[in-house]
Design a protein around this motif. Structure first.
Motif, short mmCIF file in Angstrom:
data_model
loop_
_atom_site.label_atom_id
_atom_site.label_comp_id
_atom_site.label_asym_id
_atom_site.label_seq_id
_atom_site.Cartn_x
_atom_site.Cartn_y
_atom_site.Cartn_z
N GLY B 59 0.79 -1.23 0.00
CA GLY B 59 0.00 0.00 0.00
C GLY B 59 0.82 1.27 0.00
N LEU B 60 2.11 1.15 0.26
CA LEU B 60 2.96 2.35 0.24
C LEU B 60 3.02 2.89 -1.19
N PRO B 61 2.80 4.22 -1.36
CA PRO B 61 2.67 4.79 -2.71
C PRO B 61 3.94 4.72 -3.56
N SER B 62 5.09 4.79 -2.93
CA SER B 62 6.34 4.72 -3.69
C SER B 62 7.45 4.31 -2.75
N ASP B 63 8.64 4.10 -3.30
CA ASP B 63 9.76 3.68 -2.45
C ASP B 63 10.32 4.83 -1.62
N ARG B 64 9.73 6.02 -1.77
CA ARG B 64 10.13 7.13 -0.89
C ARG B 64 9.49 6.98 0.50
N PHE B 65 8.49 6.13 0.58
CA PHE B 65 7.77 5.91 1.83
C PHE B 65 8.31 4.65 2.52
N SER B 66 8.56 4.78 3.82
CA SER B 66 8.95 3.61 4.60
C SER B 66 8.40 3.78 6.00
N ALA B 67 8.28 2.67 6.70
CA ALA B 67 7.77 2.72 8.07
C ALA B 67 8.47 1.65 8.89
N LEU B 77 6.63 6.75 10.39
CA LEU B 77 6.45 6.75 8.94
C LEU B 77 7.39 7.82 8.39
N THR B 78 8.27 7.41 7.49
CA THR B 78 9.25 8.33 6.91
C THR B 78 8.94 8.54 5.44
N ILE B 79 8.94 9.79 5.04
CA ILE B 79 8.78 10.12 3.62
C ILE B 79 10.05 10.84 3.20
N GLN B 80 10.75 10.27 2.25
CA GLN B 80 11.99 10.87 1.76
C GLN B 80 11.70 11.71 0.51
N ARG B 81 12.48 12.75 0.35
CA ARG B 81 12.39 13.60 -0.85
C ARG B 81 10.93 13.97 -1.14
N THR B 82 10.30 14.62 -0.17
CA THR B 82 8.87 14.88 -0.27
C THR B 82 8.50 15.64 -1.54
N GLN B 83 7.31 15.33 -2.04
CA GLN B 83 6.74 15.97 -3.21
C GLN B 83 5.43 16.64 -2.80
N GLN B 84 4.96 17.58 -3.62
CA GLN B 84 3.73 18.29 -3.29
C GLN B 84 2.53 17.35 -3.19
N GLU B 85 2.56 16.29 -3.99
CA GLU B 85 1.44 15.35 -3.94
C GLU B 85 1.41 14.51 -2.66
#
Lengths: 113, 115
Positions: B59-67, B77-85
Motif C-alpha cells: 500500500g505504500l505509494p512509492s519507495d520514498r515511503f517507509s515505516a 512513517l518516513t517520507i523521503q524527498r517529499t513531493q507536493q502530492e
C-alpha cells in the motif's frame, strides 16, 4: 476489487429532521462493515461494526442497518452536535491473513439549529 | 496512554526534504496501521504492523515511503524527498490484533504540507 460508495456527499438537515445516509459496497465476501464519525481536524471515531445482512445496531440517535449490498445510517431527530463526516468501510473475508479496510469518501452532515 | 497519539500535529516542509511522522498506539494493541487522507479522497491504506513486523508493504505509494515499528509500540512513517502530492493528513490507528474482528482506533492525524 473491493469498493465503497457513500451518498449523498453532503447533507444539510434542520435539527429534529430525521434522515438516512447510504453506503453501497462491492466486496467478494464481507467480513465486516464499519461506520466511523470524523470531526474536522480529528481522526475517525468508531461507531458500529455490522457482520451480516439483517443486522442492526443502535447508539443514541444513530441506527445502522445492513443488507447484502448496502448499509444505512439512520439519524433520528438529529442535533447540531451530530454534525460531522460519517465514513463507511468494508473488510473482505479471505481465507487467511490480514484484510485492509476499504473506506468510502464519506457523507458530510450539517445539522442546523 | 488513553488513546492513539501522533506527532507532530502539523508539519510544513519544503519539496525534497525528508519528514518523519510518529505514532504511539493504545497500550496493549499489537496491530498498528497507517492511512493517508487527501482532500476529497477516502482513507487510503498504507501499511500495517503486527508486532514489529510489516507483512504487506504494497500500500505504500512509492519507495520514498517507509515505516518501522520498534518494541511493538511506537511507529515512525518516513517520507523521503517529499513531493507536493504527498500533502495530506496521515492517520495512524491501532487494534488488539490485525487478523481478528477488532475495531481500529484512530489518532488525530498529522497534517503534512509540502511547499
Amino acid at each position: 476489487e473491493d469498493q465503497v460508495t457513500q451518498s449523498p456527499e453532503a447533507l444539510r438537515l434542520q435539527e429534529g429532521e430525521s434522515s438516512s445516509l447510504n453506503c453501497s459496497y462491492t466486496v467478494s465476501g464481507l467480513r465486516g462493515l464499519f461506520w466511523y464519525r470524523q470531526d474536522p481536524g480529528k481522526g475517525p471515531e468508531f461507531l458500529f461494526t455490522l457482520y451480516s445482512a439483517g443486522e442492526e445496531k443502535e447508539k443514541e440517535r444513530l441506527k445502522a442497518t445492513l443488507t447484502k449490498k448496502e448499509s444505512f445510517l439512520h439519524i433520528t431527530a438529529p442535533k447540531p452536535e451530530d454534525s460531522a463526516t460519517y465514513l463507511c468501510a468494508v473488510q473482505a473475508r479471505r481465507n487467511t491473513g490480514f484484510q485492509k479496510l476499504v473506506f468510502g469518501t464519506g457523507t458530510r452532515l450539517l445539522v442546523s439549529p | 496512554g488513553a488513546g492513539v497519539s501522533q506527532s507532530p500535529s502539523n508539519k510544513v516542509t519544503e519539496k525534497g526534504k525528508d519528514v518523519e511522522l510518529r505514532c504511539d498506539p493504545i497500550s496493549g494493541h499489537t496491530a498498528l496501521y497507517w492511512y493517508r487522507q487527501s482532500l476529497g479522497q477516502g482513507l487510503e491504506f498504507l501499511i500495517y504492523f503486527q508486532g514489529n513486523s510489516a507483512p504487506d508493504k504494497s500500500g505504500l505509494p512509492s519507495d520514498r515511503f517507509s515505516a518501522e515499528r520498534t518494541g511493538g509500540s511506537v511507529s515512525t512513517l518516513t517520507i523521503q524527498r517529499t513531493q507536493q502530492e504527498d500533502s495530506a493528513v496521515y492517520l495512524c490507528a491501532s487494534s488488539l490484533e490485525a487478523t481478528s474482528y477488532n475495531e481500529q482506533f484512530f489518532g488525530p492525524g498529522t497534517r503534512l504540507t509540502v511547499l
